[in-house]
Design a protein around this motif. Structure first.
Motif, PDB file in Angstrom:
ATOM      1  N   ARG A  55     -21.521 -37.094  40.115  1.00 41.02           N
ATOM      2  CA  ARG A  55     -21.162 -37.997  39.011  1.00 41.02           C
ATOM      3  C   ARG A  55     -19.953 -37.398  38.301  1.00 41.02           C
ATOM      4  NH1 ARG A  55     -26.242 -40.582  39.278  1.00 41.02           N
ATOM      5  NH2 ARG A  55     -27.932 -39.059  39.383  1.00 41.02           N
ATOM      6  N   GLU A 105     -14.833 -46.974  36.310  1.00 43.39           N
ATOM      7  CA  GLU A 105     -15.096 -47.084  34.877  1.00 43.39           C
ATOM      8  C   GLU A 105     -14.527 -45.862  34.161  1.00 43.39           C
ATOM      9  OE1 GLU A 105     -16.334 -49.777  33.646  1.00 43.39           O
ATOM     10  OE2 GLU A 105     -16.890 -50.692  35.566  1.00 43.39           O
ATOM     11  N   ASN A 110     -19.644 -42.225  36.333  1.00 45.91           N
ATOM     12  CA  ASN A 110     -19.601 -42.911  37.618  1.00 45.91           C
ATOM     13  C   ASN A 110     -20.353 -42.084  38.647  1.00 45.91           C
ATOM     14  OD1 ASN A 110     -17.375 -45.232  37.399  1.00 45.91           O
ATOM     15  ND2 ASN A 110     -16.664 -43.473  36.227  1.00 45.91           N
ATOM     16  N   SER A 111     -21.202 -42.741  39.430  1.00 47.49           N
ATOM     17  CA  SER A 111     -21.924 -42.075  40.514  1.00 47.49           C
ATOM     18  C   SER A 111     -21.225 -42.373  41.826  1.00 47.49           C
ATOM     19  CB  SER A 111     -23.374 -42.571  40.571  1.00 47.49           C
ATOM     20  OG  SER A 111     -24.066 -42.239  39.385  1.00 47.49           O
ATOM     21  N   ASN A 128     -21.415 -46.261  41.923  1.00 50.63           N
ATOM     22  CA  ASN A 128     -22.314 -46.931  40.973  1.00 50.63           C
ATOM     23  C   ASN A 128     -23.217 -47.948  41.664  1.00 50.63           C
ATOM     24  OD1 ASN A 128     -21.013 -45.414  39.041  1.00 50.63           O
ATOM     25  ND2 ASN A 128     -19.691 -47.080  38.355  1.00 50.63           N
ATOM     26  N   VAL A 191     -28.260 -42.806  42.358  1.00 51.65           N
ATOM     27  CA  VAL A 191     -27.518 -43.613  41.389  1.00 51.65           C
ATOM     28  C   VAL A 191     -28.383 -43.952  40.184  1.00 51.65           C
ATOM     29  CG1 VAL A 191     -26.414 -45.864  41.018  1.00 51.65           C
ATOM     30  CG2 VAL A 191     -25.947 -44.575  43.108  1.00 51.65           C
TER      31      VAL A 191
END
Length: 232
Positions: A55, A105, A110-111, A128, A191
């Motif tokens: 992330r 983003e 953010n994943s 995400n 996620v």
């Protein structure tokens, strides 16, 4: 006395430590070509398949490296790289392919997960929870032993040649790597911050690393529960 203190600080900086970093993040607060975190993998082998998940939180829209694995034979052994306007690159054995149209983003967590299978010759990204198309990538290729794995910088050669303009500025957490292609339901679990199997090559819950330059370990400030299934 001052010299002894200096030597202690140097050794503390350059000695690998193993920690459970749940709830923590590496913060790279300034653009540089000197700040990075070097990760030590739990296994040393030739990889024919791999998955990396992490992330990241940043307000930059420029090029920046998210995960850089280099080997003596390939500077970009396995690279996750973010380009402007939300385009990501996945590189394996010096072959890179772009993945446009995925979430990007700014000032949000953010994943990101990247998978690669040498036998099928396919790479894929998940951001995400949104997946990319599978694309042809390094069919029959390998990721060699003795990898140099770094966060914060992109290695243009094995262990070095950093470019300030490609450095990461922001926070990175929950870094895991597996020596197999993680199935979609496990990626979705990552996620969604629910139980998943930690990486068997790199695990955020038992990470061996060295910090170099201006890198700070801080609370990740993610409102979630770290319910992680133990290995075995």
């Amino acid at each position: 006395m001052k010299r002894l203190l200096f030597l202690f600080l140097v050794l503390a900086c350059c000695t690998a430590v193993r920690q459970d970093l749940a709830g923590k993040a590496f913060t790279f607060p300034v653009e540089s070509n000197t700040a990075y975190v070097k990760l030590t993998p739990a296994v040393n082998k030739i990889f024919h398949t791999a998955t990396v998940c992490l992330r990241f939180f940043s307000d930059l829209s420029r090029d920046q490296s998210l995960f850089s694995l280099s080997t003596p034979s390939h500077a970009n052994g396995l690279l996750l790289f973010k380009n402007p306007k939300g385009e990501y690159d996945l590189c394996v054995a010096n072959q890179c392919i772009p993945f446009p149209g995925l979430p990007d983003e700014l000032n949000e967590w953010n994943s990101l997960c990247g998978t690669w299978d040498s036998g099928a010759g396919l790479g894929q990204l998940w951001v995400n929870g949104k997946r990319s198309a599978r694309k042809a990538l390094s069919v029959g290729g390998t990721i060699a032993t003795a990898p140099s794995i770094m966060l914060g910088q992109e290695q243009d050669s094995y262990g070095g040649r950093f470019d300030k303009a490609q450095s990461f500025v922001g926070e990175i957490t929950d870094v895991h790597m597996w020596d197999y292609v993680l199935p979609p339901h496990e990626i979705q679990s990552f996620v969604n911050y629910v139980s998943f199997t930690p990486g068997n090559v790199l695990s955020w819950r038992a990470l061996e690393y060295i910090r170099q330059g201006r890198v700070v370990v801080v609370d990740s400030q993610i409102d979630c529960c770290y319910a992680v299934k133990s290995l075995g």
